[in-house]
Design a protein around this motif. Structure first.
Motif, PDB file in Angstrom:
ATOM      1  N   ASP A  10      -4.565  -5.320  11.715  1.00 31.12           N
ATOM      2  CA  ASP A  10      -5.867  -5.281  12.382  1.00 31.12           C
ATOM      3  C   ASP A  10      -7.047  -5.602  11.458  1.00 31.12           C
ATOM      4  O   ASP A  10      -8.101  -6.034  11.932  1.00 31.12           O
ATOM      5  N   PHE A  11      -6.876  -5.385  10.163  1.00 34.90           N
ATOM      6  CA  PHE A  11      -7.951  -5.615   9.199  1.00 34.90           C
ATOM      7  C   PHE A  11      -7.377  -6.361   7.987  1.00 34.90           C
ATOM      8  O   PHE A  11      -7.289  -5.821   6.879  1.00 34.90           O
ATOM      9  N   SER A  58      -4.411  -4.557  -1.469  1.00 34.96           N
ATOM     10  CA  SER A  58      -2.957  -4.498  -1.633  1.00 34.96           C
ATOM     11  C   SER A  58      -2.508  -4.612  -3.088  1.00 34.96           C
ATOM     12  O   SER A  58      -1.351  -4.336  -3.405  1.00 34.96           O
ATOM     13  N   SER A  59      -3.416  -5.016  -3.987  1.00 36.54           N
ATOM     14  CA  SER A  59      -3.032  -5.156  -5.394  1.00 36.54           C
ATOM     15  C   SER A  59      -3.024  -3.826  -6.130  1.00 36.54           C
ATOM     16  O   SER A  59      -2.554  -3.749  -7.264  1.00 36.54           O
ATOM     17  N   SER A  60      -3.538  -2.784  -5.505  1.00 34.64           N
ATOM     18  CA  SER A  60      -3.625  -1.475  -6.147  1.00 34.64           C
ATOM     19  C   SER A  60      -2.538  -0.550  -5.615  1.00 34.64           C
ATOM     20  O   SER A  60      -2.203  -0.607  -4.427  1.00 34.64           O
ATOM     21  N   GLY A  94      -1.810   1.215   6.030  1.00 31.48           N
ATOM     22  CA  GLY A  94      -0.458   0.662   6.125  1.00 31.48           C
ATOM     23  C   GLY A  94      -0.350  -0.580   6.983  1.00 31.48           C
ATOM     24  O   GLY A  94      -1.198  -1.469   6.954  1.00 31.48           O
ATOM     25  N   ALA A  95       0.728  -0.618   7.794  1.00 26.79           N
ATOM     26  CA  ALA A  95       1.004  -1.802   8.601  1.00 26.79           C
ATOM     27  C   ALA A  95      -0.104  -2.059   9.616  1.00 26.79           C
ATOM     28  O   ALA A  95      -0.422  -3.218   9.920  1.00 26.79           O
ATOM     29  N   ASP A  96      -0.707  -0.991  10.136  1.00 28.82           N
ATOM     30  CA  ASP A  96      -1.809  -1.161  11.095  1.00 28.82           C
ATOM     31  C   ASP A  96      -3.001  -1.842  10.426  1.00 28.82           C
ATOM     32  O   ASP A  96      -3.678  -2.668  11.043  1.00 28.82           O
TER      33      ASP A  96
END
Length: 460
Positions: free
Chosen positions: A191-192, A200-202, A185-187
């Motif tokens: 961070d990565f 993110s496309s999946s 998620g947001a972390d």
């Protein structure tokens, strides 16, 4: 033993002996056979060529002995052919000059593997009685780790995504009492960023999985595995023929997981860390684009020259995480480039390191356990091929030359503090069945790394 492997049994008085023979040993072996068996071997035209088998009957007509040709002995996994060639029953390796009973037993186990998740295999597998002095438990641990890694690679992407890769690592962690942390998620986006960008496309959320095991004051060894559950190529989409085997693009993660499983099972004296960035490189309105510039975890900006070079992107963030604690040894595994396959073929993974002594140790470990590799150079002048006009570097060279080398040079930018770094560029697949190596997914270099680490950090 796993249902995917043959059984090992300790005591079997009625086990049928397997006599391994070479051209040199065959005359004496033939002379020692009972006359009817020797006559039968001659009548069936047996010769000690590699892989030749003769099933010899006893006086009661039952199977009494197996002759197995080793040929010149170059293929040490040759006994792995036997589980698929012998009828159901229990067998044992008879003592023979020049035959390593432990290695033959491991080859048997590796050759008995079958992927049966989607199709029942009703045939009964032959069992193997352990030769005296062979550590069956140690060999079973190695074979089980290989089998589970092969299962991961063989499972199609509809049943194996980032969540399932995490579940597989959780199971290994639970079995060995390891600690596990997962970033999503947001972390993950913070961070990565490269891992998040690729995944993110999946609709299947990307993640970074981080396992630790062993005493905090022991030498630190970190394994990093590329976990791309499926690779369409992204917006630089692959042709259909190139996409057919892309379920295996998490083969680096499978190899790293298998190696970690072997290390923990052996109780080696080290502080192990396993890092797997797990994503699916899909096509959607959220997909990253050629020409995008992404700031990595390490702070370097990366111009996207090709979205189909996604593996090195997720590895870059994972290597930056690993490098932050400057481990004594850092090893990454990835199905990274077609260029390595063109150079060395599917059976011989390429590896890269700047450390000549470490390179020799890697090569020797591969030869020792019949898991060979070949070193390619980290030719630093080629690093200029990754230059970008708008970012610190591009993720591809943009040309047809030295693709495996430039990929390795890209990765080295993200682990500058770690000098003892090995990068394996794998195929992760057996295109056809060979002894001990059934067609399908393979965890290349996992046994090599276990051998290497066993020599460096033996059990306390």
């Amino acid at each position: 033993m796993s249902q995917t492997l043959s059984r090992l049994v300790r005591d079997a008085e009625d086990a049928v002996p397997i006599t391994c023979v070479t051209p040199d040993s065959w005359p004496s072996v033939e002379a020692a056979l009972p006359l009817p068996q020797a006559a039968y071997a001659r009548a069936t035209d047996f010769a000690p060529k590699a892989g030749r088998i003769a099933l010899l009957p006893g006086d009661d007509g039952r199977l009494a002995n197996i002759l197995f040709g080793l040929g010149d002995g170059e293929d040490r996994m040759l006994p792995g052919k036997l589980p698929g060639a012998l009828p159901p029953g229990t067998y044992r390796f008879a003592p023979a000059d020049g035959v390593d009973a432990a290695e033959a037993t491991l080859a048997w186990l590796l050759g008995s593997y079958r992927f049966g998740r989607y199709r029942a295999n009703g045939s009964e597998r032959p069992a193997l009685a352990l030769t005296e002095g062979v550590d069956g438990e140690a060999l079973a641990r190695i074979a089980e780790a290989v089998a589970q890694g092969r299962d991961l690679v063989n499972t199609p992407a509809n049943d194996l995504g980032p969540t399932e890769i995490e579940a597989a690592i959780r199971a290994v962690a639970a079995r060995h009492g390891a600690d596990l942390a997962v970033v999503t998620g947001a972390d993950l986006a913070r961070d990565f960023p490269l891992v998040h960008t690729v995944g993110s496309s999946s609709p299947r959320a990307p993640r970074l999985i981080d396992l630790t095991w062993g005493p905090a004051d022991a030498p630190r060894v970190t394994l990093v595995g590329k976990g791309v559950a499926f690779d369409t190529g992204g917006l630089d989409i692959k042709p259909s023929s190139a996409m057919l085997l892309m379920k295996k693009d998490m083969g680096g993660a499978a190899a790293a997981i298998a190696a970690a499983d072997m290390v923990m099972g052996s109780g080696l004296h080290l502080r192990l860390r396993l890092i797997v960035p797990a994503v699916e490189n899909a096509v959607s309105g959220e997909a990253f684009r050629p020409g995008d510039v992404i700031r990595s975890r390490a702070g370097l900006t990366v111009e996207i020259g090709n979205t189909d070079a996604e593996g090195r992107l997720i590895l870059a963030d994972a290597l930056a995480l690993a490098d932050a604690e400057a481990p004594d040894l850092l090893i990454d595994f990835a199905t990274l480039t077609g260029a390595a396959r063109v150079a060395l073929g599917p059976d011989l993974p390429a590896f890269f390191t700047e450390d000549d002594a470490l390179a020799q140790a890697v090569s020797e470990a591969g030869l020792a356990c019949a898991d060979p590799v070949w070193r390619l150079p980290l030719h630093k002048p080629y690093a200029s091929l990754l230059d970008s006009k708008v970012a610190d570097l591009n993720n591809v060279s943009g040309g047809p030359f030295a693709g495996a080398i430039t990929a390795a040079l890209f990765l080295r930018r993200f682990a500058p503090a770690t000098r003892a770094h090995v990068h394996f560029d794998l195929y992760g697949w057996n295109p056809s069945t060979k002894p001990g190596r059934p067609e399908g997914g393979e965890v290349q270099t996992a046994r090599l790394v276990h051998t290497l680490l066993s020599r460096r950090y033996p059990k306390a």
